[in-house]
Design a protein around this motif. Structure first.
Motif, PDB file in Angstrom:
ATOM      1  N   GLY A   1       0.773  -1.232   0.000  1.00 54.55           N
ATOM      2  CA  GLY A   1       0.000   0.000   0.000  1.00 54.55           C
ATOM      3  C   GLY A   1       0.802   1.279   0.000  1.00 54.55           C
ATOM      4  O   GLY A   1       0.462   2.228   0.706  1.00 54.55           O
TER       5      GLY A   1
ATOM      6  N   HIS B   1      -1.338   4.004  -1.544  1.00 53.26           N
ATOM      7  CA  HIS B   1      -2.467   3.219  -1.064  1.00 53.26           C
ATOM      8  C   HIS B   1      -2.914   2.187  -2.086  1.00 53.26           C
ATOM      9  O   HIS B   1      -2.989   2.475  -3.284  1.00 53.26           O
ATOM     10  CB  HIS B   1      -3.659   4.138  -0.755  1.00 53.26           C
ATOM     11  CG  HIS B   1      -3.534   4.865   0.528  1.00 53.26           C
ATOM     12  ND1 HIS B   1      -4.178   6.066   0.769  1.00 53.26           N
ATOM     13  CD2 HIS B   1      -2.861   4.577   1.672  1.00 53.26           C
ATOM     14  CE1 HIS B   1      -3.898   6.482   1.993  1.00 53.26           C
ATOM     15  NE2 HIS B   1      -3.097   5.600   2.558  1.00 53.26           N
TER      16      HIS B   1
ATOM     17  N   THR C   1      -2.270  -0.828   3.528  1.00 52.12           N
ATOM     18  CA  THR C   1      -2.811   0.507   3.780  1.00 52.12           C
ATOM     19  C   THR C   1      -3.657   0.937   2.587  1.00 52.12           C
ATOM     20  O   THR C   1      -3.307   0.686   1.437  1.00 52.12           O
ATOM     21  CB  THR C   1      -1.707   1.548   4.036  1.00 52.12           C
ATOM     22  OG1 THR C   1      -0.902   1.685   2.864  1.00 52.12           O
ATOM     23  CG2 THR C   1      -0.827   1.134   5.205  1.00 52.12           C
ATOM     24  N   VAL C   2      -4.796   1.569   2.898  1.00 53.98           N
ATOM     25  CA  VAL C   2      -5.751   1.979   1.870  1.00 53.98           C
ATOM     26  C   VAL C   2      -6.320   3.352   2.217  1.00 53.98           C
ATOM     27  O   VAL C   2      -6.250   3.796   3.364  1.00 53.98           O
ATOM     28  CB  VAL C   2      -6.918   0.971   1.737  1.00 53.98           C
ATOM     29  CG1 VAL C   2      -6.423  -0.394   1.292  1.00 53.98           C
ATOM     30  CG2 VAL C   2      -7.708   0.859   3.044  1.00 53.98           C
TER      31      VAL C   2
ATOM     32  N   CYS D   1      -0.268   6.117   5.084  1.00 56.24           N
ATOM     33  CA  CYS D   1       0.590   5.442   4.114  1.00 56.24           C
ATOM     34  C   CYS D   1       1.879   5.014   4.799  1.00 56.24           C
ATOM     35  O   CYS D   1       2.244   5.557   5.849  1.00 56.24           O
ATOM     36  CB  CYS D   1       0.884   6.375   2.940  1.00 56.24           C
ATOM     37  SG  CYS D   1       1.957   5.683   1.662  1.00 56.24           S
TER      38      CYS D   1
END
Length: 259
Positions: A138, A141, A168-169, A198
């Motif tokens: 990510g 992201h 991570t998004v 992030c």
């Protein structure tokens, strides 16, 4: 004192246009011809972006030789994110894929790269030992598509308990994968999904304190992680990272398409 123009920009979230921004050159001043390795996987794109930035640190490049490749949106995202870590140029062009790729300065010089140069990037990104404590997805992201790919590659298997796997998004993606069931699938497999942050901003304890070596499919984070986290780094394709999440070990050598 904050000037009115700056105050209005802060208040509205918009910056007034500047004449210089409209006139700033966007033409390529370096052409990088890519001898595309056959049977490459998506790890090509972040490595190529990083390599292009190293070869064009102070001018906009045009990448050629990729006209028949089929990068998706996530591939181009990875390419550009990695390019931004190694170049001060504001953008790059990719022949066959970006709209201004025909804008080349008459005085542009030319370079050629291929599997040999990409393999050098792979070795730079894989200086750490093979035992991996953290798989970091990510950076940038992950998209919902990338999250679904991870879930599909896991195929009902559970990540190794001693190797943390974190994605991570953005908040919109988090809601989308929650709604479609992908979030539940990932969490059942032992994947932690973290929204709104992030990897370049993550510190302990979100970053596992005991982790000594991480693996990522991001050229951007492979470049920044040693300095930001103080940990060793391994790099690989999405599928290689998923396998590492399952068995705790990174591949010993580069993929076959770089031989």
């Amino acid at each position: 004192m904050v000037r009115p123009r700056k105050l209005s920009s802060v208040s509205t979230g918009r910056a007034a246009p500047r004449p210089s921004s409209k006139l700033r050159p966007r033409v390529a001043r370096r052409v990088i011809a890519v001898d595309l390795p056959p049977d490459h996987d998506e790890a090509l794109w972040p490595m190529l972006g990083y390599l292009a930035g190293k070869l064009s640190p102070d001018r906009i490049p045009l990448l050629t030789g990729l006209e028949h490749a089929r990068p998706n949106e996530d591939d181009l995202k990875a390419l550009c994110a990695a390019f931004g870590t190694s170049s001060a140029a504001p953008m790059l062009h990719v022949a066959g894929h970006t709209p201004e790729a025909s804008h080349v300065a008459p005085e542009a010089d030319r370079l050629q790269v291929g599997a040999k140069e990409l393999a050098q990037v792979w070795h730079q990104f894989n200086a750490a030992e093979e035992t991996v404590d953290l798989v970091a997805f990510g950076s940038p992201h992950f998209s919902a598509t990338e999250c679904r790919r991870v879930a599909k590659l896991l195929d009902g298997r559970r990540c190794l308990e001693t190797t943390a796997t974190v994605v991570t998004v953005g908040p919109g993606t988090f809601e989308a994968i929650k709604e479609c069931g992908t979030l539940s699938t990932l969490e059942t497999a032992g994947v932690r999904v973290v929204p709104d942050i992030c990897w370049c901003s993550i510190v302990e304890p979100v970053f596992p304190p005991t982790a000594r070596v991480l693996m990522t499919n991001s050229g951007k984070y492979a470049h920044y992680a040693p300095g930001l986290s103080g940990r060793g780094v391994r790099f690989g394709s999405l599928s290689e990272c998923v396998e590492t999440a399952l068995n705790g070990r990174a591949p010993a050598g580069p993929p076959a398409w770089l031989d």
